[in-house]
Design an enzyme around this catalytic site. Structure first.
Site, PDB file in Angstrom:
ATOM      1  N   SER A  61      -1.585  -5.022   8.272  1.00 18.39           N
ATOM      2  CA  SER A  61      -0.661  -5.221   7.148  1.00 18.39           C
ATOM      3  C   SER A  61       0.634  -4.424   7.300  1.00 18.39           C
ATOM      4  CB  SER A  61      -1.347  -4.837   5.833  1.00 18.39           C
ATOM      5  OG  SER A  61      -1.853  -3.511   5.874  1.00 18.39           O
TER       6      SER A  61
ATOM      7  N   HIS B 267       1.733   1.773   3.333  1.00 16.85           N
ATOM      8  CA  HIS B 267       2.809   0.804   3.535  1.00 16.85           C
ATOM      9  C   HIS B 267       4.136   1.397   3.080  1.00 16.85           C
ATOM     10  CE1 HIS B 267      -0.968  -1.539   3.122  1.00 16.85           C
ATOM     11  NE2 HIS B 267      -0.458  -2.182   4.156  1.00 16.85           N
TER      12      HIS B 267
ATOM     13  N   ASP C 168      -0.331   3.753  -2.971  1.00 17.33           N
ATOM     14  CA  ASP C 168      -0.136   3.258  -1.608  1.00 17.33           C
ATOM     15  C   ASP C 168       0.788   4.201  -0.851  1.00 17.33           C
ATOM     16  OD1 ASP C 168       0.317   1.926   0.738  1.00 17.33           O
ATOM     17  OD2 ASP C 168       0.921   0.032  -0.176  1.00 17.33           O
TER      18      ASP C 168
END
Length: 414
Positions: free
Chosen positions: A138, A387, A384
């Site tokens: 990802s 990312h 998060d």
């Protein structure tokens, strides 16, 4: 370093002319010896153990793009939520309520040169009639989404994913005006993997990795691609059972006394070796293979599943933070494999490039969504720190990519 030879002209020469020429030849030899001695001294004094990547410009001057610092850039990002419709909710930090915006106002400044701004028209002209695939997890998809937004000011692609049999997380887009195909191909380990936990798949369940068997779901898709950008890493931190030649050779974080304990770096190196060797042996493959190095995470006061967060709003300075621990080991494992396989690729007439982002991104704890991130599969917010916000420092990766494509690539390992 090249030295031009002195060519003597035919014809009659006076003693004075001969003396002058003897003097010139002697002087030239003296200068040559002097310069060579300086060069030897310079090489000796600058030798060090490192793995640095340099780009060679037209004037043969080398600049290590990945050694430098983050500097203030008040002009802000290339795009925003109004000008780009490709920003995913998971990394759309401004849409999700992040109140500070300074994280978007920094640019990477190499020590010995300037990194040019991203030019979308220039990028699209370079890739006209070509294709590019981001292969990996990802974070690789994160970079592809950044690229979509960087190009959005010039062209929007058509989504043609439905024409292919792909993993649900894979996509294919086509820029008709430029005959350019841009894909993201999902493969979290690059090698064949399956669940080993009888209870099924979860964030912490153990998985089987067949380290000498490439994941066919990606390698069968990219034979004709002109650029293949490979990047994995984070998934190797989960419990893993390693297989080679069909037999268990060890495990990582599986707490089984009857199986040899191995590090996750063992699996990471083997997976990259298998992927690179498969590409080199892939019939008809002539593309440029690009390794984007390990993307660091910045959880503080805990990990992703026990309250960890990343609430900083400014970059670190190089004196405040450096790669260390498991992130350094992951980075060094990738680079070690790359160095060996790049040499073999050159012998076969193939190009392997390196986008070395690990250390410079270690300085950007402010670039993650933190609590302004969202789960891809569930309607909920998550902390998060893996990312990167879009727009944000991840756009720098595509500035590197364009610069490499534009001026050509040369690698220098000390």
């Amino acid at each position: 370093m090249k030295f031009q030879s002195i060519e003597f002209l035919n014809g009659n020469c006076t003693l004075a002319n001969i003396s002058k020429r003897v003097f010139l030849v002697s002087f030239t030899l003296f200068v040559t010896v002097f310069l060579l001695s300086l060069l030897r001294g310079s090489l000796h004094s600058s030798s060090k153990i490192s793995a640095s990547t340099s780009l060679r410009s037209n004037d043969t001057k080398q600049c290590d793009l990945f050694s430098g610092k983050w500097v203030s850039h008040p002009q802000g990002p290339y795009y925003n939520t109004e000008t780009c419709h490709f920003i995913p909710d998971q990394q759309n930090c401004i849409k999700n309520g992040r109140p500070d915006t300074e994280f978007m106002n920094w640019r990477w400044k190499p020590d010995e040169c300037d990194l040019p701004l991203f030019n979308a028209k220039q990028f699209l002209e370079i890739v006209r009639g070509k294709s590019m695939a981001f292969v990996g997890d990802s974070v690789g998809r994160n970079q592809m989404q950044s690229l979509l937004c960087l190009l959005a000011g010039v062209a929007y692609p058509n989504d043609i994913s439905g024409r292919y049999t792909l993993h649900p997380y894979s996509t294919v887009r086509f820029y008709a005006d430029y005959n350019f195909t841009l894909a993201t191909v999902w493969s979290t380990f690059l090698v064949r993997a399956s669940d080993a936990d009888p209870g099924g798949h979860s964030y912490s369940s153990i998985m089987k990795l067949y380290l000498d068997e490439v994941d066919k779901s990606w390698v069968t898709q990219i034979q004709n691609f002109d650029y293949v950008i490979i990047s994995v890493g984070q998934w190797f931190l989960r419990p893993l059972m390693f297989y080679e030649s069909g037999q268990v050779v060890g495990c990582y974080y599986c707490n089984n006394e009857n199986i040899t304990t191995l590090t996750n770096y063992y699996g990471l190196k083997k997976a990259y070796q298998t992927a690179f060797k498969t590409l080199m042996d892939l019939k008809g493959y002539k593309g440029v293979t690009i390794l984007r190095t390990y993307s660091p995470q910045h959880f503080e006061n805990g990990q992703w599943n026990d309250g960890g967060s990343c609430g900083r709003t400014r970059p670190f300075t190089p004196k405040e933070m450096r790669l260390d621990g498991y992130m350094l080991e992951g980075y060094l494992s990738e680079v070690e494999v790359f160095r060996a396989e790049e040499k073999e690729a050159r012998k076969r007439g193939l190009q392997f490039w390196l986008i070395d982002i690990s250390e410079l991104m270690m300085l950007r704890p402010d670039g993650h969504p933190n609590k302004y991130g969202r789960s891809r599969d569930k309607n909920m917010t998550v902390n998060d720190c893996v990312h990167w916000c879009i727009p944000g420092p991840i756009d720098t990766w595509n500035e590197f990519l364009l610069h490499m494509m534009k001026i050509g690539y040369g690698i220098s390992f000390n």
